[in-house]
Scaffold this motif. Structure first.
Motif: not given
Length: 452
Positions: A20-41, A309-313
């Motif tokens: 039940g967590l909004s994708v407006l929160v989930l999508a950017p959070l997981l995108a940042v975590l994925a970039a961090l785990a992949a050693d991307a800036p 904005f859900n879709t854009a996120s």
């Protein structure tokens, strides 16, 4: 390991949405975590990739979301949508309650009403019909999903949906691309979906308590033709714009830098849909005369923002995933599965990204931004009609997009007061599996007989 990182991010996105967590929160959070785990800036991934992709989607498709939401709200507030839905239910008969709800949703979405609005309109109608015929309530979300999320969204030629509009700029096509294949895919989705829902209704009916009927829907003093006319105008105006009006215009100015250095082939389809929805909105306002006009328009405009904005996120999330090393490995694997066939490559790549983002339009936007020029080059080399690619990409993204983290699924379940555990299994069968099988069918037909 790199591919596992992408799958882990997708799994967490699905799990968070299921919870039940909004994708407006989930999508950017997981995108940042994925970039961090992949050693991307990380900051660059967020501001230069996530925000660029999300913002680009808003810039490109805000008019379609806005006009669709305004039109849907006017049809809803005036009672026109309810009149149309009831007329279909009456024509089909209460014994065919499932088909009646599916057709009502299909007519509304094909006429340009946002699927989010259709879900709100269809719920009380479905509840009343299911109560009258003793059908299990847990099938209502899947029934609405079949009518609103599948064949009218991606397959029927001429549909004003965003999923049918996006490929036009890449392939230089119209909303009526590959109409024969589109009709075949639509028939396959409808047929398979109805077979499943009827089977489930028989299996569940004996063990399921009856649906409690809703309060009376009330009577709306409006003739049926006034409700039908705006819906019909969408198809008529789209055809007229594409075949008569736009070709007669002088559009050489589009080649200038201030207009994007483009041409009519790339923007004509979008212009046609924008014009058609505008005409439909004006007709709806004149013929149905909704009460509290200012309030209706304000609420309609506001209702466009969340799905946009859900879709854009989700587009931003997918764009970050597309920059990770694992994505290239995944893409090469999909190319290998396709065996060099551009039609299969287009279907697999766009379908996979739709699944990753949980959005047909989001996955399609990323796939065509990243792979569009390559797909066109391969199509020319293999003598494949771009119209075939348009229809296959559209249908392909309308399958895996409806995974549990899809915004429309979450909204629909909320409207119906049900959980993923109660109703998602049937949604999966009619809105994920059936479209995948339909896509496979038109890939075989298109590869064998070409576009038609």
């Amino acid at each position: 390991m790199a591919v596992l990182l992408i799958l882990l991010a997708l799994g967490l996105l699905i799990a968070g949405a299921w919870a039940g967590l909004s994708v407006l929160v989930l999508a950017p959070l997981l995108a940042v975590l994925a970039a961090l785990a992949a050693d991307a800036p990380v900051l660059a991934a967020y501001t230069q990739v996530f925000m660029e992709a999300a913002g680009g989607f808003v810039v490109s498709f805000f008019p379609l979301f806005l006009l669709g939401a305004l039109f849907g709200k006017v049809m809803d507030a005036s009672g026109a949508a309810q009149i149309l839905a009831r007329a279909i239910a009456t024509a089909v008969g209460p014994a065919n309650a499932i088909l009646a709800v599916v057709l009502a949703c299909a007519v509304l979405t094909y006429g340009g009403v946002s699927l989010f609005v259709v879900a709100f309109v269809a719920w009380p109608l479905a509840r009343a019909l299911f109560a009258e015929t003793g059908l299990p309530a847990r099938l209502i979300p899947a029934t609405i999903a079949l009518g609103a999320f599948t064949f009218t969204m991606t397959a029927l030629p001429g549909t004003p949906s965003i999923q049918n509009a996006i490929p036009m700029a890449t392939f230089g096509t119209t909303p009526f691309a590959a109409p024969g294949l589109g009709l075949i895919a639509a028939a396959a989705m409808l047929g398979l979906g109805m077979i499943w829902l009827r089977y489930r209704a028989r299996a569940l009916q004996a063990d399921t308590p009856p649906v409690m009927p809703p309060a009376s829907l009330g009577d709306v003093p409006m003739p049926l033709w006034a409700a039908v006319a705006p819906i019909l105008s969408v198809g008529v105006v789209t055809l007229a714009m594409g075949w008569m009006v736009l070709p007669a215009l002088q559009t050489g100015y589009l080649a200038l830098p201030q207009y994007g250095e483009t041409d009519l082939a790339r923007v004509g389809g979008l212009w046609s849909v924008i014009t058609a929805l505008t005409v439909a909105l004006v007709l709806a306002l004149v013929l149905s005369r909704p009460p509290e006009l200012m309030k209706t328009l304000n609420e309609g405009a506001e209702s466009a923002l969340l799905p946009l904005f859900n879709t854009a996120s989700l587009v931003g999330f997918g764009a970050v995933i597309a920059t990770l090393p694992g994505f290239e490995v995944l893409r090469q694997g999909l190319d290998g599965l396709a065996g060099g066939n551009v039609v299969v490559t287009a279907a697999l790549s766009s379908g996979a990204l739709a699944g990753i983002t949980g959005s047909a339009s989001g996955g399609m936007s990323i796939a065509l931004d990243v792979l569009g020029p390559s797909l066109m080059a391969q199509a020319v080399a293999q003598s494949v009609d771009p119209a075939l690619l348009h229809r296959v990409v559209s249908v392909a993204t309308g399958g895996l997009d409806t995974l549990p983290h899809n915004g429309a699924v979450i909204t629909l379940l909320g409207i119906c007061g049900m959980t993923h555990r109660q109703a998602y299994g049937d949604i999966f069968m009619v809105a994920v599996l059936a479209p995948i099988l339909a896509c496979a069918l038109i890939i075989v037909l298109g590869s064998t007989f070409g576009s038609f």
